[in-house]
Design a protein around this motif. Sequence first.
Motif, PDB file in Angstrom:
ATOM      1  N   SER A  56       0.862  -1.191   0.000  1.00  0.00           N
ATOM      2  CA  SER A  56       0.000   0.000   0.000  1.00  0.00           C
ATOM      3  C   SER A  56       0.893   1.233   0.000  1.00  0.00           C
ATOM      4  O   SER A  56       2.016   1.207   0.506  1.00  0.00           O
ATOM      5  CB  SER A  56      -0.970   0.004   1.187  1.00  0.00           C
ATOM      6  N   TYR A  57       0.385   2.320  -0.593  1.00  0.00           N
ATOM      7  CA  TYR A  57       1.225   3.489  -0.826  1.00  0.00           C
ATOM      8  C   TYR A  57       0.358   4.725  -1.065  1.00  0.00           C
ATOM      9  O   TYR A  57      -0.833   4.637  -1.363  1.00  0.00           O
ATOM     10  CB  TYR A  57       2.134   3.265  -2.041  1.00  0.00           C
ATOM     11  N   LEU A  58       0.991   5.869  -0.956  1.00  0.00           N
ATOM     12  CA  LEU A  58       0.393   7.138  -1.345  1.00  0.00           C
ATOM     13  C   LEU A  58       1.078   7.546  -2.643  1.00  0.00           C
ATOM     14  O   LEU A  58       2.305   7.662  -2.698  1.00  0.00           O
ATOM     15  CB  LEU A  58       0.606   8.205  -0.278  1.00  0.00           C
ATOM     16  N   LEU A  59       0.291   7.715  -3.697  1.00  0.00           N
ATOM     17  CA  LEU A  59       0.808   8.117  -5.006  1.00  0.00           C
ATOM     18  C   LEU A  59       0.827   9.636  -5.085  1.00  0.00           C
ATOM     19  O   LEU A  59      -0.201  10.289  -4.892  1.00  0.00           O
ATOM     20  CB  LEU A  59      -0.082   7.532  -6.110  1.00  0.00           C
ATOM     21  N   MET A  60       2.002  10.210  -5.379  1.00  0.00           N
ATOM     22  CA  MET A  60       2.157  11.666  -5.437  1.00  0.00           C
ATOM     23  C   MET A  60       2.243  12.193  -6.861  1.00  0.00           C
ATOM     24  O   MET A  60       1.765  13.281  -7.132  1.00  0.00           O
ATOM     25  CB  MET A  60       3.393  12.090  -4.652  1.00  0.00           C
ATOM     26  N   SER A  61       2.885  11.429  -7.757  1.00  0.00           N
ATOM     27  CA  SER A  61       2.973  11.871  -9.151  1.00  0.00           C
ATOM     28  C   SER A  61       3.264  10.681 -10.055  1.00  0.00           C
ATOM     29  O   SER A  61       3.748   9.644  -9.612  1.00  0.00           O
ATOM     30  CB  SER A  61       4.050  12.947  -9.340  1.00  0.00           C
ATOM     31  N   ILE A  62       2.932  10.889 -11.330  1.00  0.00           N
ATOM     32  CA  ILE A  62       3.235   9.920 -12.378  1.00  0.00           C
ATOM     33  C   ILE A  62       4.017  10.663 -13.457  1.00  0.00           C
ATOM     34  O   ILE A  62       3.534  11.651 -14.004  1.00  0.00           O
ATOM     35  CB  ILE A  62       1.955   9.313 -12.990  1.00  0.00           C
ATOM     36  N   GLN A  63       5.228  10.197 -13.737  1.00  0.00           N
ATOM     37  CA  GLN A  63       6.071  10.783 -14.782  1.00  0.00           C
ATOM     38  C   GLN A  63       6.115   9.812 -15.951  1.00  0.00           C
ATOM     39  O   GLN A  63       6.319   8.608 -15.760  1.00  0.00           O
ATOM     40  CB  GLN A  63       7.473  11.036 -14.247  1.00  0.00           C
ATOM     41  N   VAL A  64       5.921  10.319 -17.156  1.00  0.00           N
ATOM     42  CA  VAL A  64       5.897   9.488 -18.357  1.00  0.00           C
ATOM     43  C   VAL A  64       6.872  10.090 -19.369  1.00  0.00           C
ATOM     44  O   VAL A  64       6.913  11.305 -19.565  1.00  0.00           O
ATOM     45  CB  VAL A  64       4.463   9.413 -18.936  1.00  0.00           C
ATOM     46  N   SER A  65       7.644   9.235 -20.041  1.00  0.00           N
ATOM     47  CA  SER A  65       8.689   9.702 -20.956  1.00  0.00           C
ATOM     48  C   SER A  65       8.175  10.087 -22.348  1.00  0.00           C
ATOM     49  O   SER A  65       8.868  10.782 -23.080  1.00  0.00           O
ATOM     50  CB  SER A  65       9.770   8.625 -21.114  1.00  0.00           C
ATOM     51  N   HIS A  66       6.975   9.620 -22.726  1.00  0.00           N
ATOM     52  CA  HIS A  66       6.389   9.906 -24.047  1.00  0.00           C
ATOM     53  C   HIS A  66       4.876  10.079 -23.879  1.00  0.00           C
ATOM     54  O   HIS A  66       4.316   9.699 -22.844  1.00  0.00           O
ATOM     55  CB  HIS A  66       6.642   8.756 -25.028  1.00  0.00           C
ATOM     56  N   GLN A  67       4.239  10.580 -24.886  1.00  0.00           N
ATOM     57  CA  GLN A  67       2.784  10.715 -24.850  1.00  0.00           C
ATOM     58  C   GLN A  67       2.160   9.329 -24.674  1.00  0.00           C
ATOM     59  O   GLN A  67       2.442   8.406 -25.447  1.00  0.00           O
ATOM     60  CB  GLN A  67       2.280  11.358 -26.137  1.00  0.00           C
ATOM     61  N   ALA A  68       1.327   9.184 -23.634  1.00  0.00           N
ATOM     62  CA  ALA A  68       0.780   7.868 -23.318  1.00  0.00           C
ATOM     63  C   ALA A  68      -0.471   7.993 -22.456  1.00  0.00           C
ATOM     64  O   ALA A  68      -0.727   9.026 -21.838  1.00  0.00           O
ATOM     65  CB  ALA A  68       1.823   7.027 -22.582  1.00  0.00           C
ATOM     66  N   TRP A  69      -1.228   6.902 -22.434  1.00  0.00           N
ATOM     67  CA  TRP A  69      -2.360   6.739 -21.518  1.00  0.00           C
ATOM     68  C   TRP A  69      -1.922   5.684 -20.509  1.00  0.00           C
ATOM     69  O   TRP A  69      -1.700   4.527 -20.875  1.00  0.00           O
ATOM     70  CB  TRP A  69      -3.588   6.297 -22.292  1.00  0.00           C
ATOM     71  N   SER A 139       6.667   4.461 -32.733  1.00  0.00           N
ATOM     72  CA  SER A 139       7.151   3.482 -31.756  1.00  0.00           C
ATOM     73  C   SER A 139       7.962   4.182 -30.677  1.00  0.00           C
ATOM     74  O   SER A 139       8.688   5.145 -30.957  1.00  0.00           O
ATOM     75  CB  SER A 139       8.017   2.430 -32.448  1.00  0.00           C
ATOM     76  N   ALA A 140       7.834   3.696 -29.451  1.00  0.00           N
ATOM     77  CA  ALA A 140       8.557   4.323 -28.340  1.00  0.00           C
ATOM     78  C   ALA A 140       8.767   3.314 -27.220  1.00  0.00           C
ATOM     79  O   ALA A 140       7.963   2.402 -27.028  1.00  0.00           O
ATOM     80  CB  ALA A 140       7.783   5.528 -27.808  1.00  0.00           C
ATOM     81  N   ASN A 141       9.857   3.505 -26.500  1.00  0.00           N
ATOM     82  CA  ASN A 141      10.110   2.787 -25.252  1.00  0.00           C
ATOM     83  C   ASN A 141       9.665   3.738 -24.145  1.00  0.00           C
ATOM     84  O   ASN A 141      10.347   4.718 -23.866  1.00  0.00           O
ATOM     85  CB  ASN A 141      11.591   2.435 -25.121  1.00  0.00           C
ATOM     86  N   ILE A 142       8.524   3.468 -23.548  1.00  0.00           N
ATOM     87  CA  ILE A 142       7.922   4.399 -22.597  1.00  0.00           C
ATOM     88  C   ILE A 142       8.326   4.021 -21.178  1.00  0.00           C
ATOM     89  O   ILE A 142       8.122   2.887 -20.749  1.00  0.00           O
ATOM     90  CB  ILE A 142       6.390   4.427 -22.741  1.00  0.00           C
ATOM     91  N   THR A 143       8.893   4.982 -20.467  1.00  0.00           N
ATOM     92  CA  THR A 143       9.253   4.801 -19.065  1.00  0.00           C
ATOM     93  C   THR A 143       8.227   5.515 -18.199  1.00  0.00           C
ATOM     94  O   THR A 143       7.912   6.681 -18.443  1.00  0.00           O
ATOM     95  CB  THR A 143      10.666   5.341 -18.772  1.00  0.00           C
ATOM     96  N   VAL A 144       7.717   4.800 -17.210  1.00  0.00           N
ATOM     97  CA  VAL A 144       6.767   5.356 -16.244  1.00  0.00           C
ATOM     98  C   VAL A 144       7.454   5.349 -14.892  1.00  0.00           C
ATOM     99  O   VAL A 144       7.969   4.308 -14.452  1.00  0.00           O
ATOM    100  CB  VAL A 144       5.462   4.531 -16.188  1.00  0.00           C
ATOM    101  N   THR A 145       7.466   6.511 -14.224  1.00  0.00           N
ATOM    102  CA  THR A 145       8.067   6.639 -12.905  1.00  0.00           C
ATOM    103  C   THR A 145       7.010   7.169 -11.947  1.00  0.00           C
ATOM    104  O   THR A 145       6.396   8.208 -12.200  1.00  0.00           O
ATOM    105  CB  THR A 145       9.271   7.591 -12.932  1.00  0.00           C
ATOM    106  N   LEU A 146       6.806   6.439 -10.857  1.00  0.00           N
ATOM    107  CA  LEU A 146       5.859   6.847  -9.831  1.00  0.00           C
ATOM    108  C   LEU A 146       6.620   7.422  -8.645  1.00  0.00           C
ATOM    109  O   LEU A 146       7.658   6.879  -8.255  1.00  0.00           O
ATOM    110  CB  LEU A 146       5.039   5.643  -9.344  1.00  0.00           C
ATOM    111  N   THR A 147       6.116   8.513  -8.080  1.00  0.00           N
ATOM    112  CA  THR A 147       6.639   9.020  -6.813  1.00  0.00           C
ATOM    113  C   THR A 147       5.658   8.557  -5.748  1.00  0.00           C
ATOM    114  O   THR A 147       4.458   8.860  -5.823  1.00  0.00           O
ATOM    115  CB  THR A 147       6.779  10.550  -6.824  1.00  0.00           C
ATOM    116  N   LEU A 148       6.186   7.806  -4.765  1.00  0.00           N
ATOM    117  CA  LEU A 148       5.357   7.114  -3.788  1.00  0.00           C
ATOM    118  C   LEU A 148       5.830   7.356  -2.369  1.00  0.00           C
ATOM    119  O   LEU A 148       7.019   7.607  -2.128  1.00  0.00           O
ATOM    120  CB  LEU A 148       5.433   5.593  -4.028  1.00  0.00           C
ATOM    121  N   LEU A 149       4.908   7.197  -1.441  1.00  0.00           N
ATOM    122  CA  LEU A 149       5.234   7.128  -0.008  1.00  0.00           C
ATOM    123  C   LEU A 149       4.759   5.768   0.465  1.00  0.00           C
ATOM    124  O   LEU A 149       3.565   5.441   0.324  1.00  0.00           O
ATOM    125  CB  LEU A 149       4.538   8.235   0.764  1.00  0.00           C
ATOM    126  N   LYS A 150       5.671   4.949   0.972  1.00  0.00           N
ATOM    127  CA  LYS A 150       5.321   3.604   1.422  1.00  0.00           C
ATOM    128  C   LYS A 150       4.449   3.676   2.674  1.00  0.00           C
ATOM    129  O   LYS A 150       4.771   4.369   3.632  1.00  0.00           O
ATOM    130  CB  LYS A 150       6.585   2.808   1.732  1.00  0.00           C
TER     131      LYS A 150
END
Length: 153
Positions: A56-69, A139-150
């Motif tokens: 379980s976590y608190l989600l603070m932000s979602i970072q995406v490297s390319h246009q994505a859903w 085509s893209a290699n999409i990186t998703v980075t979440l900022t979380l609080l455990k």
Amino acid sequence: STTDTLTVSGGNDISTAISGDTVTINQSRSRTTASVSTGSITNNTTSTPNIVGFKSYLLMSIQVSHQAWVRLYTDSTSRTNDSSRSQGADPSPGAGVIAEVITTGAQTILMSPGVFGFNNEGSPTTAIPLSVKNISGSSANITVTLTLLKLED
């Protein structure tokens, strides 16, 4: 009294210290990031990776490297059940969708207020199931980075 024994033990994210007659207990929780890359996926193709996070976590932000859903789920069954939902349509209540963002390029989306997330598998794990649809136009290699609080191990 001076003959008593006092045992102080910490635990996950808890530290203890004894100095003279003072017992100090500190809990250290700090935000962290967790990332995953899809590998190269063509435009309008969806990848379904997991990010290793927390039960379980608190989600603070979602970072995406390319246009994505990007959609985050409570479990892999919810991700599968939501796979036919079209972009822009709201998920049903209780569908297991924790959060979703549609980016217009490389972008960080602030979750304000923060979003509570959790793994709801039969035996909860640290996996955060994702659905990442490439809408960048190529085509893209999409990186998703979440900022979380455990919140839970």
